[in-house]
Design an enzyme around this catalytic site. Structure first.
Site, PDB file in Angstrom:
ATOM      1  N   GLU A  64       9.344  -3.991  10.518  1.00 42.61           N
ATOM      2  CA  GLU A  64       9.747  -2.690   9.953  1.00 42.61           C
ATOM      3  C   GLU A  64      10.332  -1.771  11.028  1.00 42.61           C
ATOM      4  O   GLU A  64       9.738  -1.584  12.100  1.00 42.61           O
ATOM      5  CB  GLU A  64       8.532  -2.001   9.276  1.00 42.61           C
TER       6      GLU A  64
ATOM      7  N   ASP B 168       0.842  -1.208   0.000  1.00 41.72           N
ATOM      8  CA  ASP B 168       0.000   0.000   0.000  1.00 41.72           C
ATOM      9  C   ASP B 168       0.876   1.256   0.000  1.00 41.72           C
ATOM     10  O   ASP B 168       0.363   2.375  -0.067  1.00 41.72           O
ATOM     11  CB  ASP B 168      -1.013  -0.010   1.160  1.00 41.72           C
TER      12      ASP B 168
ATOM     13  N   GLU C 160      -1.267  -5.549   8.648  1.00 37.90           N
ATOM     14  CA  GLU C 160      -0.484  -4.978   9.739  1.00 37.90           C
ATOM     15  C   GLU C 160      -1.148  -5.301  11.073  1.00 37.90           C
ATOM     16  O   GLU C 160      -2.382  -5.369  11.146  1.00 37.90           O
ATOM     17  CB  GLU C 160      -0.390  -3.448   9.581  1.00 37.90           C
TER      18      GLU C 160
HETATM   19  O1  KIV Z   1       3.452  -1.087   1.628  1.00 42.72           O
HETATM   20  C1  KIV Z   1       4.591  -1.543   1.583  1.00 42.72           C
HETATM   21  O2  KIV Z   1       5.316  -1.360   0.598  1.00 42.72           O
HETATM   22  C2  KIV Z   1       5.061  -2.313   2.717  1.00 42.72           C
HETATM   23  C3  KIV Z   1       6.496  -2.701   2.744  1.00 42.72           C
HETATM   24  C4  KIV Z   1       7.415  -1.612   2.605  1.00 42.72           C
HETATM   25  C5  KIV Z   1       6.820  -3.645   3.818  1.00 42.72           C
HETATM   26  O3  KIV Z   1       4.304  -2.621   3.574  1.00 42.72           O
END
Ligand code: KIV
Length: 274
Positions: A187, A49, A120
């Protein structure tokens, strides 16, 4: 007809088999041409996202919709042959209930052809992860810095810096792994915590700004390729300066057009004057 269909792409079990072995390579991709270029080099492509910022010029991931995730997910599946494709569930599409999560994740799987989804969250999402896993939806978790929780966290900052925060991220990681997730993105945490989590859980961990102590790495491709200069996290190593190359090419084109030196059809397309 044989019932033993061999999947031609890297599968979820293939990714799981990397635990403690060769690191998993991953980049984000949102479009078919980008997927085509990255396919050979990545074990999985993440339709993140982060597209909200990297592609749509939004200032966070919160405006990404389910339809956007589905359209870009389908494009990435069409553009790739080899890499496993994982699609991020956007903000507001899975947090309300496990039923809402299943309904939307099933749409993402069915309409894109991807192999799994990412959500998440930690302990509070464990029941949802279990519900999806038991119904055939492979889930990648995401702990540490959670961009969809930007406002409750008060910004994008590294996570787990004191003992209570680190213990909370460890508990979140274990809850997501125990619930049946096949992988976990960590992260923006310090190396010691990423290492401890990687040792404590038996699913693969994928780091982004969390050191090479993880079982693999993911980066936003636009960051790594120098295509997105608005905001680049400190941990990103740039492997190219494509943004500069595009600007230089556009400037050369503009110069040609203004100088009327732009070639006509007689020397384009291989046409010759008689
Ligand atoms: O949205 C994204 O690109 C992510 C990654 C950077 C882990 O969640």
């Amino acid at each position: 007809m044989s019932t033993a269909t061999k999947l031609s792409r890297i599968t979820i079990p293939d990714l799981c088999a990397h635990k403690g072995k060769e690191p998993i390579v991953s980049l984000t991709a949102y479009t078919a041409p980008m997927a085509r270029m990255l396919d050979e080099h990545c074990d999985f492509l993440l339709v993140g996202d982060s597209m909200g910022m990297a592609l749509y010029g939004m200032d966070s991931t919160l405006g990404v919709t389910l339809d956007m995730a589905i359209n870009h997910g389908a494009a990435v599946v069409r553009g790739s042959k080899r890499a496993c494709v994982i699609v991020d569930m956007p903000f507001g599409t899975y947090g309300e209930s496990k039923e809402q999560a299943y309904r939307n994740a099933a749409r993402v799987m069915a309409e894109t052809g991807c192999s799994g989804i990412k959500i998440e969250g930690g302990v509070e999402m464990a029941e949802t992860v279990k519900f999806l896993f038991e119904r055939g939806i492979p889930v990648m978790g995401h702990v540490g810095l959670k961009p969809q929780s930007l406002h409750t966290a008060g910004g994008y900052r590294s996570q787990g810096r004191d003992i209570d925060a680190a213990n909370k991220i460890m508990a979140d990681s274990k809850a997501i792994a125990d619930a049946g997730a096949f992988a976990l993105v960590i992260e923006a945490t310090v190396e010691a915590l990423a290492r401890e989590i990687t040792e404590a859980i038996d699913i693969v961990t994928i780091g982004i700004g969390a050191s090479s102590a993880c079982d693999g790495q993911v980066l936003v491709a636009e960051d790594a390729l120098g295509m997105f200069a608005d905001f680049t996290p400190k941990f990103v190593r740039r492997y190219a300066e494509i943004g500069n190359a595009i600007e230089e090419a556009a400037a050369s084109y503009a110069k040609d057009v203004k100088a009327r030196t732009f070639p006509g059809p007689e020397n384009c397309y291989g046409l010759k004057k008689k």
